[in-house]
Scaffold this motif. Structure first.
Motif, PDB file in Angstrom:
ATOM      1  N   ALA A   1       0.831  -1.210   0.000  1.00 38.51           N
ATOM      2  CA  ALA A   1       0.000   0.000   0.000  1.00 38.51           C
ATOM      3  C   ALA A   1       0.866   1.261   0.000  1.00 38.51           C
ATOM      4  O   ALA A   1       0.578   2.238  -0.708  1.00 38.51           O
ATOM      5  CB  ALA A   1      -0.924  -0.006   1.213  1.00 38.51           C
ATOM      6  N   LEU A   2       1.964   1.230   0.775  1.00 34.09           N
ATOM      7  CA  LEU A   2       2.867   2.378   0.828  1.00 34.09           C
ATOM      8  C   LEU A   2       3.530   2.600  -0.526  1.00 34.09           C
ATOM      9  O   LEU A   2       3.622   3.731  -1.011  1.00 34.09           O
ATOM     10  CB  LEU A   2       3.937   2.157   1.898  1.00 34.09           C
ATOM     11  CG  LEU A   2       4.993   3.260   2.038  1.00 34.09           C
ATOM     12  CD1 LEU A   2       4.331   4.590   2.394  1.00 34.09           C
ATOM     13  CD2 LEU A   2       6.024   2.870   3.096  1.00 34.09           C
ATOM     14  N   ARG A   3       3.984   1.487  -1.166  1.00 33.21           N
ATOM     15  CA  ARG A   3       4.618   1.605  -2.479  1.00 33.21           C
ATOM     16  C   ARG A   3       3.651   2.181  -3.503  1.00 33.21           C
ATOM     17  O   ARG A   3       4.004   3.050  -4.307  1.00 33.21           O
ATOM     18  CB  ARG A   3       5.113   0.234  -2.950  1.00 33.21           C
ATOM     19  CG  ARG A   3       5.697   0.269  -4.349  1.00 33.21           C
ATOM     20  CD  ARG A   3       6.120  -1.114  -4.825  1.00 33.21           C
ATOM     21  NE  ARG A   3       5.039  -2.075  -4.776  1.00 33.21           N
ATOM     22  CZ  ARG A   3       4.024  -2.111  -5.640  1.00 33.21           C
ATOM     23  NH1 ARG A   3       3.947  -1.214  -6.613  1.00 33.21           N
ATOM     24  NH2 ARG A   3       3.083  -3.026  -5.539  1.00 33.21           N
ATOM     25  N   GLN A   4       2.403   1.702  -3.472  1.00 33.11           N
ATOM     26  CA  GLN A   4       1.392   2.205  -4.408  1.00 33.11           C
ATOM     27  C   GLN A   4       1.159   3.694  -4.215  1.00 33.11           C
ATOM     28  O   GLN A   4       1.018   4.453  -5.175  1.00 33.11           O
ATOM     29  CB  GLN A   4       0.083   1.438  -4.223  1.00 33.11           C
ATOM     30  CG  GLN A   4       0.139  -0.001  -4.704  1.00 33.11           C
ATOM     31  CD  GLN A   4      -1.112  -0.772  -4.337  1.00 33.11           C
ATOM     32  OE1 GLN A   4      -1.989  -0.265  -3.637  1.00 33.11           O
ATOM     33  NE2 GLN A   4      -1.202  -2.006  -4.785  1.00 33.11           N
ATOM     34  N   GLY A   5       1.117   4.096  -2.943  1.00 31.75           N
ATOM     35  CA  GLY A   5       0.886   5.506  -2.655  1.00 31.75           C
ATOM     36  C   GLY A   5       2.021   6.385  -3.152  1.00 31.75           C
ATOM     37  O   GLY A   5       1.793   7.433  -3.779  1.00 31.75           O
ATOM     38  N   VAL A   6       3.262   5.942  -2.902  1.00 32.07           N
ATOM     39  CA  VAL A   6       4.428   6.715  -3.346  1.00 32.07           C
ATOM     40  C   VAL A   6       4.475   6.789  -4.870  1.00 32.07           C
ATOM     41  O   VAL A   6       4.708   7.861  -5.450  1.00 32.07           O
ATOM     42  CB  VAL A   6       5.728   6.082  -2.799  1.00 32.07           C
ATOM     43  CG1 VAL A   6       6.952   6.745  -3.426  1.00 32.07           C
ATOM     44  CG2 VAL A   6       5.782   6.204  -1.277  1.00 32.07           C
ATOM     45  N   GLU A   7       4.256   5.646  -5.527  1.00 29.40           N
ATOM     46  CA  GLU A   7       4.274   5.625  -6.998  1.00 29.40           C
ATOM     47  C   GLU A   7       3.185   6.514  -7.589  1.00 29.40           C
ATOM     48  O   GLU A   7       3.397   7.203  -8.585  1.00 29.40           O
ATOM     49  CB  GLU A   7       4.104   4.194  -7.515  1.00 29.40           C
ATOM     50  CG  GLU A   7       5.339   3.337  -7.351  1.00 29.40           C
ATOM     51  CD  GLU A   7       5.143   1.949  -7.921  1.00 29.40           C
ATOM     52  OE1 GLU A   7       3.990   1.617  -8.291  1.00 29.40           O
ATOM     53  OE2 GLU A   7       6.126   1.203  -7.994  1.00 29.40           O
ATOM     54  N   SER A   8       2.017   6.480  -6.970  1.00 33.44           N
ATOM     55  CA  SER A   8       0.914   7.288  -7.477  1.00 33.44           C
ATOM     56  C   SER A   8       1.257   8.772  -7.441  1.00 33.44           C
ATOM     57  O   SER A   8       0.990   9.518  -8.386  1.00 33.44           O
ATOM     58  CB  SER A   8      -0.359   7.026  -6.653  1.00 33.44           C
ATOM     59  OG  SER A   8      -0.777   5.689  -6.803  1.00 33.44           O
TER      60      SER A   8
END
Length: 309
Positions: A79-86
């Motif tokens: 979830a953290l990776r998705q947020g940063v990438e977004s």
């Protein structure tokens, strides 16, 4: 509060040790020292008040508490990776990425149409397709490197923290080039051991099915065998030689339809296995991932309607 004391380094160290089953390998993966990984795991256990690994074994084994915590740790990293990438991609180009891990058979049979429909929806998300064996894609999913997977249900240990949604079933196929000597009238399969046979290696999802087929066909110990899960190698080698290839039907369906490969008259009706979507249980998915999964479900429904072969 406990959650305020847990840092990203705690979660990443724990997930890597659990995934690789080795503190040394986790240290290499994280580019830090082995003592640093051990210290971080100890800190996390002190914060939680439980042991996350069973230290009575020589190898690294998750405790009951570790298995429970792994579900949420991996999901948190994803979830953290998705947020940063977004955020990063929104700043750069107004787009995001959805990472999909898939078996080769699913990559060949379902994903091309699904990705085309996904792109046609103009959602501004770039799909990234990673093809690997089933164990590898499940491990990558647990490590937060994938948004979801398209594969088979793994062993109970491999499925800890994951949820499986069945889409369709698929069998094993035994194929050769279209003008192979075995297709000659009256040739039969009694001389199978005269040819090289491409077989999924031990540990792969259909290895046992392949071995059972060879036993049924009375292929003796003199059988010349190549262990491979590479669709590219299997297709090239089989079409250019007299080799026999045992593969997922989805890997060779296009070749059979095109007439470059033909199925040998072998009964594989008892080799059907389920393929489906694998996600972190209860973890939120990005809009792009949800839309990609919807496209995959749509194509999979058409595969079922055609008749699962």
């Amino acid at each position: 509060m406990i959650e305020n004391r847990i840092k990203h380094r705690h979660l990443s160290s724990f997930v890597e040790v659990a995934r690789l089953k080795s503190i040394g390998k986790a240290a290499i993966s994280l580019s830090i020292s082995q003592p640093a990984v051990s210290k971080t795991i100890r800190e996390l256990e002190e914060i939680l008040g439980v042991e996350l690994f069973d230290r009575s074994h020589r190898s690294v084994v998750l405790s009951y508490y570790g298995e429970v915590f792994l579900r949420f740790a991996g999901a948190s990293i994803a979830a953290l990776r998705q947020g940063v990438e977004s955020v990063e991609l929104a700043l750069q180009q107004g787009a995001s990425i959805v990472r999909v891990g898939a078996l080769a058979s699913a990559s060949a049979r379902v994903l091309p149409d699904a990705v085309s429909r996904f792109l046609g929806a103009s959602v501004g998300t770039t799909p990234q397709i990673i093809t690997a064996d089933n164990v590898s894609i499940l491990n990558q999913l647990k490590a937060g490197e994938l948004d979801f997977a398209l594969g088979r249900m793994g062993s109970p240990a491999d499925m800890v923290g994951l949820a499986f949604e069945h889409l369709y079933t698929e069998r094993v196929a035994v194929v050769a080039r279209r003008d192979h000597p075995l297709f000659a009238q009256g040739s039969g399969l009694g001389r199978l051991f005269d040819y090289v046979v491409l077989v999924p290696p031990p540990g792969s999802i259909i290895h046992d099915h392949a071995v059972e087929l060879l036993i049924r066909l009375a292929a003796g110990p003199q059988l010349r065998r190549i262990d491979t899960v590479s669709t590219v190698f299997g297709r090239s080698f089989t079409t250019a030689s007299d080799a026999i290839w045992i593969a997922h039907y989805g890997e060779v369906a296009g070749d059979i339809a095109a007439g470059t490969l033909r199925e040998l008259p072998v009964d594989t009706s008892d080799t059907f296995g389920p393929l489906g979507l694998v996600v972190w249980s209860g973890a939120p998915l990005s809009l792009g991932a949800e839309l990609m999964m919807a496209a995959i479900r749509e194509v999979a429904a058409e595969v079922r309607a055609e008749g699962e072969r």
